[in-house]
Design a protein around this motif. Structure first.
Motif, mmCIF file in Angstrom:
data_model
loop_
_atom_site.group_PDB
_atom_site.id
_atom_site.type_symbol
_atom_site.label_atom_id
_atom_site.label_comp_id
_atom_site.label_asym_id
_atom_site.label_seq_id
_atom_site.Cartn_x
_atom_site.Cartn_y
_atom_site.Cartn_z
ATOM 1 N N THR A 145 0.837 -1.203 0.000
ATOM 2 C CA THR A 145 0.000 0.000 0.000
ATOM 3 C C THR A 145 0.869 1.249 0.000
ATOM 4 O OG1 THR A 145 -1.764 -1.124 1.219
ATOM 5 C CG2 THR A 145 -1.753 1.275 1.292
ATOM 6 N N VAL A 146 0.494 2.224 -0.791
ATOM 7 C CA VAL A 146 1.157 3.532 -0.758
ATOM 8 C C VAL A 146 0.149 4.572 -0.278
ATOM 9 C CG1 VAL A 146 2.913 3.069 -2.483
ATOM 10 C CG2 VAL A 146 0.672 3.856 -3.214
ATOM 11 N N LEU A 147 0.638 5.503 0.520
ATOM 12 C CA LEU A 147 -0.208 6.559 1.074
ATOM 13 C C LEU A 147 0.477 7.905 0.899
ATOM 14 C CD1 LEU A 147 -1.198 4.891 4.486
ATOM 15 C CD2 LEU A 147 -2.608 5.006 2.421
ATOM 16 N N CYS A 148 -0.292 8.955 1.061
ATOM 17 C CA CYS A 148 0.298 10.289 1.136
ATOM 18 C C CYS A 148 0.978 10.448 2.497
ATOM 19 C CB CYS A 148 -0.782 11.359 0.987
ATOM 20 S SG CYS A 148 -1.473 11.514 -0.670
ATOM 21 N N ALA A 149 2.009 11.266 2.538
ATOM 22 C CA ALA A 149 2.697 11.550 3.795
ATOM 23 C C ALA A 149 1.741 12.233 4.773
ATOM 24 C CB ALA A 149 3.909 12.434 3.527
ATOM 25 N N PRO A 150 1.931 12.038 6.070
ATOM 26 C CA PRO A 150 0.994 12.570 7.071
ATOM 27 C C PRO A 150 0.794 14.075 7.017
ATOM 28 C CG PRO A 150 2.495 10.978 8.064
ATOM 29 C CD PRO A 150 3.001 11.239 6.681
ATOM 30 N N GLU A 151 1.837 14.827 6.597
ATOM 31 C CA GLU A 151 1.720 16.284 6.572
ATOM 32 C C GLU A 151 0.935 16.797 5.378
ATOM 33 O OE1 GLU A 151 5.762 15.340 4.647
ATOM 34 O OE2 GLU A 151 4.531 14.581 6.306
ATOM 35 N N VAL A 152 0.698 15.929 4.406
ATOM 36 C CA VAL A 152 -0.064 16.295 3.213
ATOM 37 C C VAL A 152 -1.549 16.076 3.501
ATOM 38 C CG1 VAL A 152 -0.374 15.810 0.756
ATOM 39 C CG2 VAL A 152 1.883 15.583 1.792
ATOM 40 N N PRO A 153 -2.436 16.932 2.996
ATOM 41 C CA PRO A 153 -3.867 16.781 3.307
ATOM 42 C C PRO A 153 -4.427 15.390 3.066
ATOM 43 C CG PRO A 153 -3.502 18.898 2.295
ATOM 44 C CD PRO A 153 -2.181 18.187 2.265
ATOM 45 N N CYS A 154 -4.064 14.745 1.935
ATOM 46 C CA CYS A 154 -4.597 13.403 1.693
ATOM 47 C C CYS A 154 -4.020 12.406 2.685
ATOM 48 C CB CYS A 154 -4.341 12.960 0.254
ATOM 49 S SG CYS A 154 -2.605 12.750 -0.189
ATOM 50 N N GLY A 155 -2.805 12.676 3.181
ATOM 51 C CA GLY A 155 -2.207 11.803 4.189
ATOM 52 C C GLY A 155 -2.879 11.953 5.537
ATOM 53 N N ALA A 156 -3.175 13.198 5.903
ATOM 54 C CA ALA A 156 -3.873 13.433 7.171
ATOM 55 C C ALA A 156 -5.267 12.828 7.139
ATOM 56 C CB ALA A 156 -3.954 14.933 7.444
ATOM 57 N N ALA A 157 -5.948 12.973 6.003
ATOM 58 C CA ALA A 157 -7.281 12.394 5.871
ATOM 59 C C ALA A 157 -7.214 10.875 5.895
ATOM 60 C CB ALA A 157 -7.931 12.872 4.577
ATOM 61 N N SER A 158 -6.186 10.295 5.263
ATOM 62 C CA SER A 158 -6.016 8.845 5.260
ATOM 63 C C SER A 158 -5.801 8.323 6.679
ATOM 64 C CB SER A 158 -4.827 8.450 4.376
ATOM 65 O OG SER A 158 -5.057 8.791 3.027
ATOM 66 N N ALA A 159 -4.978 9.032 7.447
ATOM 67 C CA ALA A 159 -4.721 8.622 8.831
ATOM 68 C C ALA A 159 -6.006 8.634 9.650
ATOM 69 C CB ALA A 159 -3.675 9.540 9.453
ATOM 70 N N THR A 160 -6.833 9.658 9.440
ATOM 71 C CA THR A 160 -8.103 9.743 10.162
ATOM 72 C C THR A 160 -9.043 8.614 9.752
ATOM 73 O OG1 THR A 160 -7.925 12.151 10.341
ATOM 74 C CG2 THR A 160 -10.120 11.199 10.602
ATOM 75 N N LEU A 161 -9.128 8.351 8.456
ATOM 76 C CA LEU A 161 -10.010 7.297 7.952
ATOM 77 C C LEU A 161 -9.594 5.933 8.497
ATOM 78 C CD1 LEU A 161 -12.340 6.514 6.031
ATOM 79 C CD2 LEU A 161 -10.631 6.294 4.205
ATOM 80 N N LEU A 162 -8.296 5.646 8.458
ATOM 81 C CA LEU A 162 -7.797 4.362 8.948
ATOM 82 C C LEU A 162 -7.971 4.245 10.454
ATOM 83 C CD1 LEU A 162 -4.564 4.146 6.771
ATOM 84 C CD2 LEU A 162 -6.571 2.662 6.572
ATOM 85 N N SER A 163 -7.717 5.327 11.169
ATOM 86 C CA SER A 163 -7.896 5.309 12.628
ATOM 87 C C SER A 163 -9.347 5.061 13.001
ATOM 88 C CB SER A 163 -7.410 6.634 13.218
ATOM 89 O OG SER A 163 -7.643 6.682 14.614
ATOM 90 N N ASN A 164 -10.256 5.726 12.286
ATOM 91 C CA ASN A 164 -11.688 5.530 12.555
ATOM 92 C C ASN A 164 -12.097 4.071 12.347
ATOM 93 O OD1 ASN A 164 -11.877 8.251 13.041
ATOM 94 N ND2 ASN A 164 -12.934 8.761 11.140
ATOM 95 N N ALA A 165 -11.431 3.410 11.402
ATOM 96 C CA ALA A 165 -11.762 2.015 11.091
ATOM 97 C C ALA A 165 -10.979 1.031 11.948
ATOM 98 C CB ALA A 165 -11.487 1.738 9.617
ATOM 99 N N GLY A 166 -10.056 1.546 12.757
ATOM 100 C CA GLY A 166 -9.243 0.671 13.596
ATOM 101 C C GLY A 166 -8.233 -0.136 12.817
ATOM 102 N N VAL A 167 -7.740 0.407 11.716
ATOM 103 C CA VAL A 167 -6.805 -0.294 10.842
ATOM 104 C C VAL A 167 -5.440 0.387 10.905
ATOM 105 C CG1 VAL A 167 -6.262 -0.928 8.457
ATOM 106 C CG2 VAL A 167 -8.629 -1.028 9.270
ATOM 107 N N THR A 168 -4.395 -0.409 11.053
ATOM 108 C CA THR A 168 -3.032 0.108 11.049
ATOM 109 C C THR A 168 -2.331 -0.342 9.778
ATOM 110 O OG1 THR A 168 -2.884 0.041 13.464
ATOM 111 C CG2 THR A 168 -0.810 0.134 12.244
ATOM 112 N N VAL A 169 -1.784 0.601 9.038
ATOM 113 C CA VAL A 169 -1.115 0.306 7.767
ATOM 114 C C VAL A 169 0.294 0.868 7.798
ATOM 115 C CG1 VAL A 169 -1.108 0.723 5.276
ATOM 116 C CG2 VAL A 169 -3.271 0.298 6.460
ATOM 117 N N THR A 170 1.265 0.024 7.441
ATOM 118 C CA THR A 170 2.634 0.501 7.249
ATOM 119 C C THR A 170 2.855 0.636 5.746
ATOM 120 O OG1 THR A 170 3.404 -0.654 9.230
ATOM 121 C CG2 THR A 170 5.074 0.038 7.632
ATOM 122 N N PRO A 171 2.842 1.860 5.223
ATOM 123 C CA PRO A 171 2.896 2.033 3.770
ATOM 124 C C PRO A 171 4.267 1.699 3.191
ATOM 125 C CG PRO A 171 3.009 4.157 4.845
ATOM 126 C CD PRO A 171 2.758 3.150 5.929
#
Length: 259
Positions: A145-171
């Motif tokens: 899986t590839v993700l946006c970096a946490p400081e980028v808006p899509c990365g921050a949104a991805s972190a929130t979405l995954l956290s809400n779902a209780g999923v941990t991803v190491t990109p």
């Protein structure tokens, strides 16, 4: 007595004609509003915009240039955090359009009056054919899986979405903009990633899966003409165009929602 009477009649008629004649026309007032702006705008307007806006802003730029023939739009697309840093360091931008309010807030001094113009949500993007058999957010933890970096808006949104779902991803990688994430997925370098819903519209090299909870994580996009814009009139006009019915229609056609 006939001649004086005839003279009085002539004078009276002349006076009557003078009274009925139209007064001398005053000079027409100068044109105002959009017509005057269209006639007087010129030069280049430098637009710094989030990477997720590229397709829609390219179309908006074309329409704006058609409405303002004297103006050329030059756009720089990248992650909002990168653009905010460049603006903070003095980049000669006229307009900043961010994919979130957090990065716009970093340049408050330069962008004192931001206005929301669009919204976006995330989807799971996979290569065509979905080789990793991904269907849920939980699957992102078992595939490449590839993700946006946490400081980028899509990365921050991805972190929130995954956290809400209780999923941990190491990109496998953390990219500086959503375009880079999508490029790797389309090239088959990753099995999946999280990108904006608008990024997959009209593409045939990737497929999109709407994950559960996506509607609860909405990025709102602000835009602002910068206080020290090199071309302030064109900057203000470009912002107004994005907020106009024409600009909003282009954004809606690209999949953006109202902010």
């Amino acid at each position: 007595m006939r001649r004086p009477l005839r003279l009085l009649v002539v004078l009276a008629a002349a006076a009557l004609l003078a009274a009925c004649a139209s007064p001398t026309a005053s000079p027409a007032p100068a044109a105002s509003g959009s017509a005057a702006s269209a006639a007087t705008l010129d030069g280049t307007v430098e637009v710094y915009a989030a990477a997720s806006l590229q397709r829609s802003f390219d179309e908006i730029a074309t329409a704006f240039e058609a409405a303002h023939p004297g103006v050329t739009v030059s756009a720089v697309y990248d992650g909002s955090s990168t653009l905010a840093t460049q603006i903070g360091e003095g980049a000669p931008a006229d307009v900043f359009a961010s994919a979130d309010e957090k990065n716009m807030a970093k340049v408050t001094d330069q962008a004192p009056d931001p206005q929301l113009f669009a919204g976006n949500t995330l989807v799971i993007a996979v290569p065509t054919g979905n080789p990793g058999a991904v269907s849920t957010l939980a699957d992102l933890a078992r595939v490449t899986t590839v993700l946006c970096a946490p400081e980028v808006p899509c990365g921050a949104a991805s972190a929130t979405l995954l956290s809400n779902a209780g999923v941990t991803v190491t990109p496998a990688s953390a990219e500086q903009n959503v375009t880079a994430v999508l490029t790797k997925i389309a090239a088959g370098e990753a099995d999946a990633g999280l990108v904006y819903a608008t990024d997959v519209v009209g593409r045939d090299d990737v497929e999109a899966i709407v994950p559960e909870g996506a509607d609860a994580v909405v990025n709102r996009y602000p835009i602002a003409a910068l206080a020290d814009a090199p071309n302030p009139d064109a900057a203000a006009a470009f912002v107004a165009f994005v907020l106009s019915n024409d600009g909003q229609r282009i954004l809606a056609d690209a999949g953006f929602r109202a902010p």
